[in-house]
Design an enzyme around this catalytic site. Structure first.
Site, PDB file in Angstrom:
ATOM      1  N   HIS A 282       0.859  -1.181   0.000  1.00 44.56           N
ATOM      2  CA  HIS A 282       0.000   0.000   0.000  1.00 44.56           C
ATOM      3  C   HIS A 282       0.895   1.231   0.000  1.00 44.56           C
ATOM      4  O   HIS A 282       1.360   1.647   1.062  1.00 44.56           O
ATOM      5  CB  HIS A 282      -0.915   0.010   1.231  1.00 44.56           C
ATOM      6  CG  HIS A 282      -1.937  -1.064   1.230  1.00 44.56           C
ATOM      7  ND1 HIS A 282      -2.079  -1.969   2.265  1.00 44.56           N
ATOM      8  CD2 HIS A 282      -2.876  -1.407   0.308  1.00 44.56           C
ATOM      9  CE1 HIS A 282      -3.058  -2.809   1.971  1.00 44.56           C
ATOM     10  NE2 HIS A 282      -3.565  -2.482   0.801  1.00 44.56           N
TER      11      HIS A 282
ATOM     12  N   LYS B 173       4.377  -1.465   4.360  1.00 37.36           N
ATOM     13  CA  LYS B 173       4.938  -2.695   4.912  1.00 37.36           C
ATOM     14  C   LYS B 173       3.931  -3.831   4.927  1.00 37.36           C
ATOM     15  O   LYS B 173       3.980  -4.730   5.760  1.00 37.36           O
ATOM     16  CB  LYS B 173       5.506  -2.485   6.319  1.00 37.36           C
ATOM     17  CG  LYS B 173       6.778  -1.643   6.370  1.00 37.36           C
ATOM     18  CD  LYS B 173       6.565  -0.172   6.135  1.00 37.36           C
ATOM     19  CE  LYS B 173       7.866   0.623   6.297  1.00 37.36           C
ATOM     20  NZ  LYS B 173       7.712   2.027   5.927  1.00 37.36           N
ATOM     21  N   HIS B 174       3.004  -3.814   3.983  1.00 40.86           N
ATOM     22  CA  HIS B 174       2.001  -4.863   3.849  1.00 40.86           C
ATOM     23  C   HIS B 174       2.383  -5.700   2.627  1.00 40.86           C
ATOM     24  O   HIS B 174       2.125  -5.309   1.490  1.00 40.86           O
ATOM     25  CB  HIS B 174       0.605  -4.260   3.673  1.00 40.86           C
ATOM     26  CG  HIS B 174       0.221  -3.331   4.776  1.00 40.86           C
ATOM     27  ND1 HIS B 174      -0.691  -2.298   4.617  1.00 40.86           N
ATOM     28  CD2 HIS B 174       0.626  -3.251   6.070  1.00 40.86           C
ATOM     29  CE1 HIS B 174      -0.822  -1.646   5.764  1.00 40.86           C
ATOM     30  NE2 HIS B 174      -0.029  -2.211   6.648  1.00 40.86           N
ATOM     31  N   LEU B 175       2.994  -6.854   2.854  1.00 37.99           N
ATOM     32  CA  LEU B 175       3.571  -7.651   1.776  1.00 37.99           C
ATOM     33  C   LEU B 175       2.499  -8.478   1.087  1.00 37.99           C
ATOM     34  O   LEU B 175       1.875  -9.339   1.693  1.00 37.99           O
ATOM     35  CB  LEU B 175       4.656  -8.575   2.336  1.00 37.99           C
ATOM     36  CG  LEU B 175       5.718  -7.934   3.226  1.00 37.99           C
ATOM     37  CD1 LEU B 175       6.780  -8.954   3.610  1.00 37.99           C
ATOM     38  CD2 LEU B 175       6.345  -6.728   2.568  1.00 37.99           C
TER      39      LEU B 175
END
Length: 539
Positions: free
Chosen positions: A318, A472-474
């Protein structure tokens, strides 16, 4: 050292943990292998307390990488970023994974989020529907202990829920209440209470109730927030074997192209081989495709599960932009969780055929340390400095715009020529947020942020331009699909190429929407566990 197990799971983050527990409860033998160390909460809290002041904002600063299991860390090179934008994830390779330092935010996808191609002509459709995922969302909310609003107007997505949240939502801070009222009155937008994996009011799952600490990132000091590490002792009590400081570097196939074994290095750098019947690689959206590519063999020259050439492609996150305002009236942020509310309705609409949706939140971070540094630069001293610090602490507001992005095969993880301490390739990611997101930032989100700034009485506004950070949303990297020619895993996260190998979690996600990914990752894990258990029992 164990040399075999019925189910072998690589990774002890939330995805691996929930699959392990489902398998154990079904009577299956489980071995979990973790690259990183196993630590206690008190160790992390003490590390955080002793960090230099300037390092404290970094989410991973208290999670020192080991020589065995390196991960992205301030001041150290591990993941290489190429392309027009900087890719900067903050995952950790520790027992328990990155739920150690997540904010706990749990927004579900909407049905529209899963049908971008059908509805808007962009991106990819999911191979499953919202209705397919709903029962696993419910299970995730109960397993993680997610609190959320009971008022349907405050729920997301805005559709009748098939099951209530297990706990009521946490109250908003004074500043959030004021923000919610002002945005509603002046802009007609609804600032929703966040559904989050945090105990509200009473203990849940042997975790205490939230007591309004404001350092959920990088660690909840009392364990009110869910993290996968809290489940490890329970898994061992149920019979799981957990190996930490054990770096899996190869997945081995048979002549029939099924998975035969995984190979790992122990802390003495000695190699071991573990055989099994069913294998789950649940490392994350970076380390899982990396391991698949590292495991290339004569039968799979481009890497395992990669006959489609999609392993490592479609890396998503994101992209976000932050805005900091000085307001004429105090908001006094910093009491309670760091993320406690958000505006989600702006993520939906027919405009998605042209540009990305956006989610807006007012961060509830206490900003004292930033304010003190800012006030010192004014040259004020004594009482004047004290008054300036108090004024800015009360009257500084941070607003974040977080965007969806489309899967793009050019956003790709590859193996770097540079090696880690074990001589294994470091991950390299080409990263471009894409014009779909840039158009949203320029033409859609920034005008909304300007309206927010005006509504809350901001005295300053500075454009974020085209600079983006990662949330940091993989997501992506092992994308789900029904067609083996353009996807890596099927609808239960089983690889198309190897019938006894599952790659569940965020890597399978075909779209990002705007909300945090962990609840969807975990729901996919429950769905995969159900399929694995059925297969193991011959159903």
């Amino acid at each position: 050292m164990p040399t075999s197990s019925q189910v072998v799971i690589v990774g002890t983050g939330v995805v691996g943990v929930v699959i392990a527990e489902e398998c154990l409860d079904a009577g299956l033998e489980v071995l979990m292998i973790e690259a990183g160390p196993r630590v206690t909460r008190s160790e992390i809290v003490e590390r955080y307390r002793n960090l230099p002041l300037g390092a404290k904002p970094a989410a991973t600063a208290a999670y020192f990488p080991t020589d065995m299991a390196q991960h992205p860390y301030p001041g150290q090179e591990y993941l290489e970023s190429t392309g027009p934008n900087t890719y900067d994830p903050t995952y950790v390779r520790y027992a328990g994974g990155s739920t150690w330092h997540w904010a706990g935010t749990c927004w579900r996808l909407t049905p529209e989020d899963m049908q971008l191609q059908s509805l808007y002509g962009v991106g990819r459709d999911w191979a499953i529907s919202y209705e397919d995922l709903d029962p696993y969302y419910n299970k995730t909310e109960r397993t993680l202990g997610i609190c959320g609003p009971s008022d349907p107007l405050d729920q997301w997505p805005r559709r009748p829920r098939s099951m209530d949240y297990p706990m009521p939502h946490l109250p908003m801070s004074q500043g959030e209440q004021k923000f919610t009222r002002v945005i509603g009155e002046k802009m007609g937008l609804r600032n929703l209470p966040v559904a989050q994996a945090r105990n509200s009011g009473t203990p849940y799952d042997d975790r205490p109730a939230c007591c309004a600490n404001n350092n959920c990132v990088p660690v909840c000091p009392i364990g009110a927030k869910y993290d996968a590490a809290t489940a490890l002792n329970r898994l061992e009590a149920k019979g799981a074997t957990i190996l930490d400081n054990s770096v899996v570097y190869k997945v081995e196939t048979t002549e029939g192209n099924q998975i035969a074994a995984v190979h790992y290095y122990d802390r003495n750098r000695e190699s071991h081989r573990v055989t099994g019947e069913h294998f789950v690689v649940a490392c994350n959206g970076i380390e899982t495709p990396k391991l698949m590519l590292m495991s290339a063999d004569d039968r799979n020259p481009n890497g395992l599960a990669n006959s489609s050439d999609q392993v490592g492609r479609n890396i998503m996150d994101h992209p976000q932009q932050g805005y900091t305002f000085t307001t004429t009236e105090p908001y006094w942020l910093g009491q309670g969780p760091v993320v406690n509310s958000g505006i989600m309705e702006t993520s939906q609409g027919a405009f998605r055929s042209e540009h990305a949706g956006a989610y807006f939140r007012m961060n509830n971070f206490a900003r004292n340390r930033y304010i003190a540094q800012r006030a010192l630069k004014t040259g004020k001293v004594g009482r004047a400095l004290d008054e300036e610090i108090r004024r800015l602490t009360a009257c500084t507001v941070s607003v974040v715009a977080a965007y969806e992005m489309l899967p793009d095969p050019n956003n790709r993880l590859t193996l770097s020529a540079n090696k880690d301490a074990f001589g294994l390739p470091r991950p390299s990611v080409y990263w471009d947020v894409g014009d779909y997101t840039r158009r949203s930032a320029r033409d859609y989100a920034e005008p909304i942020v300007k309206q927010i700034a005006e509504a809350i009485g901001a005295t300053d506004f500075k454009s974020a331009g085209m600079e983006f950070s990662t949330s940091k949303h993989l997501m992506g990297g092992t994308v789900m699909g029904k067609n083996p020619a353009d996807s890596v895993v099927d609808t239960v996260c089983r690889t198309h190429d190897h019938q006894n190998l599952y790659l569940p979690g965020g890597g399978a996600m075909a779209s990002t929407a705007c909300g945090n990914s962990t609840i969807t990752m975990t729901s996919l894990a429950f769905r995969a566990a159900e399929a694995l258990i059925s297969e193991a029992k011959g159903a």
